[in-house]
Design a protein around this motif. Structure first.
Motif, PDB file in Angstrom:
ATOM      1  N   MET A 134       0.888  -1.169  -0.039  1.00  0.00           N
ATOM      2  CA  MET A 134      -0.071  -0.034   0.004  1.00  0.00           C
ATOM      3  C   MET A 134       0.845   1.327  -0.034  1.00  0.00           C
ATOM      4  N   ILE A 135       0.300   2.441  -0.619  1.00  0.00           N
ATOM      5  CA  ILE A 135       0.946   3.430  -0.478  1.00  0.00           C
ATOM      6  C   ILE A 135       0.289   4.577   0.384  1.00  0.00           C
ATOM      7  N   TYR A 136       1.121   5.073   1.403  1.00  0.00           N
ATOM      8  CA  TYR A 136       0.459   5.979   2.248  1.00  0.00           C
ATOM      9  C   TYR A 136       1.233   7.299   2.078  1.00  0.00           C
TER      10      TYR A 136
ATOM     11  N   ALA B 167       7.419  -4.668   3.817  1.00  0.00           N
ATOM     12  CA  ALA B 167       8.291  -4.229   2.711  1.00  0.00           C
ATOM     13  C   ALA B 167       7.356  -3.928   1.584  1.00  0.00           C
ATOM     14  N   ASP B 168       6.245  -4.476   1.346  1.00  0.00           N
ATOM     15  CA  ASP B 168       5.303  -3.873   0.468  1.00  0.00           C
ATOM     16  C   ASP B 168       4.810  -2.378   0.433  1.00  0.00           C
ATOM     17  N   ASP B 169       4.896  -1.900   1.507  1.00  0.00           N
ATOM     18  CA  ASP B 169       4.479  -0.543   1.624  1.00  0.00           C
ATOM     19  C   ASP B 169       5.344   0.704   1.259  1.00  0.00           C
ATOM     20  N   THR B 170       4.686   1.829   0.699  1.00  0.00           N
ATOM     21  CA  THR B 170       5.620   3.130   0.447  1.00  0.00           C
ATOM     22  C   THR B 170       5.113   4.043   1.276  1.00  0.00           C
TER      23      THR B 170
ATOM     24  N   MET C 170      11.902   4.473  11.473  1.00  0.00           N
ATOM     25  CA  MET C 170      11.035   3.691  11.955  1.00  0.00           C
ATOM     26  C   MET C 170      10.546   2.817  10.757  1.00  0.00           C
ATOM     27  N   ILE C 171      10.250   3.584   9.590  1.00  0.00           N
ATOM     28  CA  ILE C 171       9.827   2.972   8.431  1.00  0.00           C
ATOM     29  C   ILE C 171      10.793   2.040   7.731  1.00  0.00           C
ATOM     30  N   ARG C 172      12.033   2.377   7.926  1.00  0.00           N
ATOM     31  CA  ARG C 172      13.036   1.681   7.139  1.00  0.00           C
ATOM     32  C   ARG C 172      13.450   0.383   8.026  1.00  0.00           C
ATOM     33  N   GLN C 173      13.349   0.498   9.353  1.00  0.00           N
ATOM     34  CA  GLN C 173      13.312  -0.584  10.222  1.00  0.00           C
ATOM     35  C   GLN C 173      12.343  -1.837   9.768  1.00  0.00           C
ATOM     36  N   GLN C 174      10.986  -1.288   9.369  1.00  0.00           N
ATOM     37  CA  GLN C 174      10.148  -2.166   8.952  1.00  0.00           C
ATOM     38  C   GLN C 174      10.290  -2.833   7.483  1.00  0.00           C
ATOM     39  N   GLU C 175      11.514  -2.200   6.870  1.00  0.00           N
ATOM     40  CA  GLU C 175      11.763  -2.572   5.175  1.00  0.00           C
ATOM     41  C   GLU C 175      10.601  -1.808   4.529  1.00  0.00           C
ATOM     42  N   ALA C 176      10.142  -0.858   4.845  1.00  0.00           N
ATOM     43  CA  ALA C 176       9.025  -0.351   3.987  1.00  0.00           C
ATOM     44  C   ALA C 176       9.800   0.883   3.326  1.00  0.00           C
TER      45      ALA C 176
ATOM     46  N   ALA D 196       5.368   1.176  -8.134  1.00  0.00           N
ATOM     47  CA  ALA D 196       4.781   0.439  -7.036  1.00  0.00           C
ATOM     48  C   ALA D 196       3.882  -0.727  -8.003  1.00  0.00           C
ATOM     49  N   ALA D 197       3.321  -0.216  -9.258  1.00  0.00           N
ATOM     50  CA  ALA D 197       2.690  -1.490  -9.784  1.00  0.00           C
ATOM     51  C   ALA D 197       3.505  -1.947 -10.955  1.00  0.00           C
ATOM     52  N   THR D 198       4.507  -1.582 -11.330  1.00  0.00           N
ATOM     53  CA  THR D 198       5.233  -2.254 -12.208  1.00  0.00           C
ATOM     54  C   THR D 198       6.962  -2.561 -11.884  1.00  0.00           C
TER      55      THR D 198
END
Length: 304
Positions: free
Chosen positions: A1-3, A125-128, A150-156, A260-262
């Motif tokens: 998902m994109i936030y 890791a699937d999130d941006t 925090m985001i990078r620790q979750q691999e996003a 994200a889609a391609t």
């Protein structure tokens, strides 16, 4: 998902009149009220392209309710953190010259910040996450950097639309995209450019410092995408610039949504350019129809 994250959103009260005379009563020819904020703009472009996103940030009071209701009415998914103080109102006056009167924005409490951070504690890791726009008055740049770690620790993945030292500080965390224009890029390294080769060299330096993709917008001269192996260039499509506000946000939305889609940076570059130009050629943010009109004009070539 994109936030998308809009920390200090607004109601943008847009007023149009032929002439503004200070010290006198002026009567407007047209007015409109729109939800404002750079992250919100990105979400609106993602929606036009058919990509899902969730708009995050802080909203409070009756003005905050108006912003949320307007976004949800337009089909955007939102999950804003409620706050005690009112969301700000910005006044945009279009007369002989464009004039903006922007509100400062609300105070955001420590408890409200903690509640917001909880929303980002379950990323994968699937999130941006895309950060765009100004901070609330009582928050400093450390607010973004704490979230990025925090985001990078979750691999996003993350994107932050900023310039100068604030941009340089994010590079060790490997942002998915950085998007300076050629003037901002020159200022970043305290230099001047004598041609495209100089711009490319500076863009490659951003890659070595940690950026994953570098886009350089050059207004009427088009744009560059710089990768570790290749450099791509596109000339600017033909059109009359009506409104530059939101063009950069649109470019980010086009790139990130398509990537994200391609997972194809070249296709993402093409859509980013088309979305940015389509907004510049429109009175408001680009529609899908305008983006589709511009896309055939986007011709990308490899630059030595």
């Amino acid at each position: 998902m994109i936030y998308t994250v809009t920390v200090n959103p607004s109601i943008d009260y847009i007023v149009q009149l032929k002439e503004l005379t200070l010290g006198e009563v002026n009567r407007m020819d047209y007015d409109n009220k729109l939800p404002g904020g750079k992250g919100i703009n990105v979400s609106r472009i993602l929606r036009e392209l058919g990509h899902d996103s969730v708009a995050l940030g802080f909203l409070g009071g009756k003005t905050g309710e108006i912003v949320r209701e307007a976004l949800e009415h337009d089909g955007l998914k939102t999950d804003f953190t409620p706050i005690a103080q009112d969301t700000r109102i910005n006044v945009k006056i279009h007369a002989q010259q464009e004039t903006e009167i922007n509100g400062r924005g609300p105070h955001v409490s420590d408890a409200e910040v903690a509640s917001f951070k909880e929303q980002l504690s379950h990323l994968t890791a699937d999130d941006t996450v895309i950060f765009a726009g100004s901070l609330a008055p009582n928050l400093d740049s450390g607010f973004y950097f704490d979230l990025i770690k925090m985001i990078r620790q979750q691999e996003a993945q993350f994107v932050i639309d900023t310039t100068g030292e604030s941009l340089l500080k994010t590079l060790p965390e490997h942002p998915l995209l950085v998007k300076p224009n050629n003037y901002e890029l020159a200022d970043l390294f305290h230099t001047t450019f004598n041609g495209l080769d100089d711009i490319v060299a500076a863009g490659r330096k951003l890659l070595t410092m940690g950026a994953q993709h570098v886009l350089v917008s050059m207004a009427g001269d088009g744009g560059l995408m710089i990768t570790p192996d290749k450099v791509y260039r596109s000339l600017a499509p033909k059109g009359t610039v009506i409104n530059s506000v939101g063009a950069g946000d649109s470019m980010i939305g086009g790139f990130v949504g398509t990537f994200a889609a391609t997972n194809d940076p070249l296709e993402a570059f093409r859509y980013g350019l088309a979305c940015g130009s389509a907004t510049a050629f429109s009175e408001d943010l680009a529609t899908r129809a305008k983006i589709d009109e511009i896309l055939p004009q986007i011709e990308i070539s490899e630059y030595k």
